[in-house]
Design an enzyme around this catalytic site. Sequence first.
Site, PDB file in Angstrom:
ATOM      1  N   HIS A  83       0.828  -1.208   0.000  1.00  0.00           N
ATOM      2  CA  HIS A  83       0.000   0.000   0.000  1.00  0.00           C
ATOM      3  C   HIS A  83       0.859   1.254   0.000  1.00  0.00           C
ATOM      4  CE1 HIS A  83      -3.413  -2.539   1.942  1.00  0.00           C
ATOM      5  NE2 HIS A  83      -3.318  -2.728   0.653  1.00  0.00           N
ATOM      6  N   CYS A  94      -5.233  -2.344 -15.931  1.00  0.00           N
ATOM      7  CA  CYS A  94      -5.196  -1.581 -14.681  1.00  0.00           C
ATOM      8  C   CYS A  94      -4.008  -1.950 -13.810  1.00  0.00           C
ATOM      9  CB  CYS A  94      -6.497  -1.765 -13.892  1.00  0.00           C
ATOM     10  SG  CYS A  94      -6.838  -3.471 -13.405  1.00  0.00           S
TER      11      CYS A  94
END
Length: 844
Positions: free
Chosen positions: A455, A761
């Site tokens: 993240h 993506c």
Amino acid sequence: MSTPSLTLAAPCAGVLWPLESVPDPVFAGRALGEGVALDPLDDALYAPCDGEVVQCARTRHALTLRTGEGVELLLHLGLDTVALDGEGIEPAVAVGDRVVAGQLLCRFDPDLLARRARALITPLVITEPAGHRLAPLAHAEGRRLARGEPLLSLIPAGPDASPEVADGPARHRELVLALAAGLHARPAARLRAIAREHAVSLTLASGDAEADADSLSALMNLGAVEGARLTLSARGERAEAALDAAQRLLTTPEAAAPAPAPRTPPAEAADGRYPGLVASAGLALGPLVHHVPALPQVPRDGEDPAREAARLDRALEDVMARLEIAQRRARASGQEDEAEIFAAHQAWLADPDLKGAAEARLAEGRSAGQAWREALDAEAQRLAASGNPLLAGRVADLRDLQRRVMAEFGDAAAAPEWPEGAILIADDLTPSELVSLAEARPGGLCLAAGGTTSHVAILARARGLPCLVAMGDAVQELAGEQAVLDADSGVLEPAPDAERRASVEAAIAERAERAARDAAAAREPAVTRDGRHLEVAANVGSAEEARRAAEAGADGIGLMRSEFLFLEREAAPSEADQRREYRAAVDALAGKPVIIRTLDIGADKQLPYLRLPQAPNPALGVRGARLWASQPELLDAQLRALLRVGAPESLRIMVPMIADAPELGTVRARLERQAEALGLTRLPALGAMIEVPSAALGAGGLAAEADFLSIGTNDLTQYTLAMDREAPDLAARADVLHPAVLRLIRATVDGAAGRCPVGVCGAAAGDDLAAPLLAALGVDELSVEPARVPAIKAALRRLDAGALADCLPRLLALGDADAVRAALTAWFATDATTTTTCDERMPS
């Protein structure tokens, strides 16, 4: 006569581990027997009960005691310590000695063992229960026990159901032992398992001594070393098969135990540069600054001591609960090192001495937060001055725990101060820390730990912040008034000369000018020189990032990662919470398409409140769409939240980890049922992610079921090449430009042609070389981190997609990703207006 109960005491002070959590399959799988383990905080082992020493390993790392009741128990100091050949271990007893509970068995050098062995975790295993069984553990995992404190209880097991003695033909086998460490606990346990698997009696003789395979202590007391001549004897119907298995075990050299994985991947490069993995590309020049999180600000003085004591109790309980969640999450995702750290922190938190020290300061008028700070300051100073390297090494853990508890009482630490453009060095960062640090406008990040798809890496890319990860501990020692972070090439240069600094300054200035031009044109469409129109969307993880993407000129949201809503919580978000976040993202794009991915949990992402089945390889287990089989309500609730957004013209739903068309059809049926129950007639478009080879190869069937397809290049590359995308040793080779991956992308585009659009993506969509090639392969949309939108649009406008498409046969015939990258680099380095053929632009 009844069998008496037996209590075993802790052989050292340490942190309690259940045997199944020991990172060694022999112990965790209970091949040696039932038991428990301790992570030692002492430098010696003491007898857990009265008994006789019946076995001492030649390499001093293990011994077996036999009690008066006939119970045999193995004490195994550390993991893979057999390879130390006794170094750092001083026995105090020998075979035949009688000992009493609490008597010294051995001393060891914890610093040497911690550096040379795989772990110090010390199992205590009941190898011969002698009519007893293990009572349930009285202590919680992670508790810190004192030496001599009751550890295990053995209670009568009832009538002994001894196995029948094997009957049948006897067979014999001569062999030479090939195990470098000799016949130690692990192969001895395997011999016993072989005997039981084949229902035979198995004995092993060395010289004049003989041992039954059912007795581990007898096997290890043979003292058989590498090169010893042994005689194996087996009796039973499957004697030959048992001897075959035992011979393979004893004559096949053991693979060397894996050394503790060093966090420093590479040594310093020969030219003084320090390499890492590229989490976010870019270039920075600035001073090196070490980031150490500051302690929260708490008041010095408290109110009534009793009230402050109650506040401290609540804070300790809350932190303990969060540590338990973090530990379960780490263990569920296979992160045993992280789980061990969280367990140790729980043990510190439960330490009555620490709490007592804090309470003493409460009585002096300190606030709860300040009392905890002072208590842990004192403990940290004591450990650092102890002279015991093992204890001194725990100071960092104590400081982390100090910060966790103080955060329950105080305000956030003051914003850090450093020169704008500084290159920050840290061990690792949490997503919230990165967001906070980014406000101070650092030039770049260098992290000792971390991964390229973490993240933190995603957030760094979203902000255009150059970032290297997995650099290892060596980076923590660096300093420099002017350093170069070349996150394009993946290196940190701590001492660049004047010429290098000048060239980097010029390159940064040129990039800034180009970025300004690209940003000015970011809202214009991306149309290639030969007239192809591609959408450039953004990958986001929240409504706030969606707003940032809209400001950057994104044509829509190509991927909104909904799992950000589910992580860092103790329970799943409500439908109302989800709907609000999804609606805010849709509103931010003002009618442009917004693709929201359903929950993608499993593999590297786990939820503490979601009990997923254990899997040998979580990346191939229950994740993505496969969760519907075990967690239908969780995902159906997400579908309802998405349907209630009420914007079917712009909202699109994408399902991860789809393997084939019937799987997506099942999801569509669920979506239609939920819509019918809500009284809705217009449904959002439903699409599938192409992440596994079966989906790419079956894209034609999927395109008939889906409204759109989106290629997740990170996972598609991982599964095609069988290379974990987070493994530092493989990261450079797990490249989307490998011809095999490119062929699957082309198969997807060809299969969907004329049926539904195809987007990308994954991280490849924002890669300077991969993005143009994806356009040439025929994809309709590229979804990138928000900060990359202007640059990717500008690159597409400079591209002649048809000319590059003409080169695809040549590119797909190359041998590996390196060759493809070299060919593309040469193609883009050549002026397209003067040469047009592949041979001219991609010289051999």
